[in-house]
Design a protein around this motif. Sequence first.
Motif, PDB file in Angstrom:
ATOM      1  N   VAL A 138       0.852  -1.160  -0.001  1.00 13.34           N
ATOM      2  CA  VAL A 138      -0.242  -0.067   0.062  1.00 13.34           C
ATOM      3  C   VAL A 138       0.884   1.313  -0.079  1.00 13.34           C
ATOM      4  N   SER A 197       0.167   4.482  -0.811  1.00 11.70           N
ATOM      5  CA  SER A 197      -0.873   5.577  -0.326  1.00 11.70           C
ATOM      6  C   SER A 197      -2.331   5.072  -0.340  1.00 11.70           C
ATOM      7  N   GLU A 198      -2.876   6.079   0.261  1.00 10.64           N
ATOM      8  CA  GLU A 198      -4.473   5.606   0.667  1.00 10.64           C
ATOM      9  C   GLU A 198      -4.933   5.609  -0.769  1.00 10.64           C
ATOM     10  N   GLY A 199      -5.779   4.346  -1.124  1.00 12.72           N
ATOM     11  CA  GLY A 199      -6.515   4.275  -2.171  1.00 12.72           C
ATOM     12  C   GLY A 199      -5.652   3.907  -3.147  1.00 12.72           C
ATOM     13  N   LEU A 239      -3.043   0.352  -4.517  1.00 12.05           N
ATOM     14  CA  LEU A 239      -2.165  -0.900  -4.119  1.00 12.05           C
ATOM     15  C   LEU A 239      -1.455  -1.076  -5.194  1.00 12.05           C
ATOM     16  N   GLU A 287      -5.986   1.357  -8.336  1.00 13.36           N
ATOM     17  CA  GLU A 287      -6.495   2.719  -7.743  1.00 13.36           C
ATOM     18  C   GLU A 287      -7.714   2.881  -7.618  1.00 13.36           C
ATOM     19  N   ARG A 288      -8.033   3.437  -6.194  1.00 18.15           N
ATOM     20  CA  ARG A 288      -9.432   3.756  -6.326  1.00 18.15           C
ATOM     21  C   ARG A 288      -9.953   5.028  -6.619  1.00 18.15           C
ATOM     22  N   TRP A 312     -12.359   0.266  -7.667  1.00 17.16           N
ATOM     23  CA  TRP A 312     -11.085  -0.259  -8.043  1.00 17.16           C
ATOM     24  C   TRP A 312     -10.762  -0.138  -9.485  1.00 17.16           C
TER      25      TRP A 312
END
Length: 160
Positions: free
Chosen positions: A117, A119-121, A123, A143-144, A150
């Motif tokens: 991970v 960063s936030e959002g 993978l 990425e979200r 996703w």
Amino acid sequence: MNKVMSRTAAQPRPRHRPPTRRDSRRPGGAPPRVPSRPAAARRETPRALPGAAVRQPRPTDLFAERLLAVLSGQRPVHWMLRHTAGRAYDDLARLAERTPLRALGPRPVVHDIGYYVPSEGALEVFARVAAGDQLRAMAFRLERGEDLRWRCTAVETGTR
């Protein structure tokens, strides 16, 4: 943090489709589908109680299976069109022309999955793909989006 999950343990999966997805035009007595996993890998999963939450598969598992289907030639590239963003679709189309994960003999399966991970959002995922006694590598980035879905934004495979 690196995490690696082995695919050897049985994962609970629903045994049937939800009632909302049944086709009312088909007759009711169709035979049940046979799982594609070998008999030794099949295990009985405990049935969920009514009202109990059904565990959703991880996006890493879903995308690894989807990308494997495209890169092994089992599915067409456009099957991933709405699941990719940016240059990832072009990269995937270029890779799929060569079908780098196609195998003679047994169908390739996802063996292990690991992710990081950054960063936030986001993978960064790697998967080991097994076809018989061969192991191959596949890596992709998820990425979200603002719609909380996703999407794959990068794809790579190991070279032969």
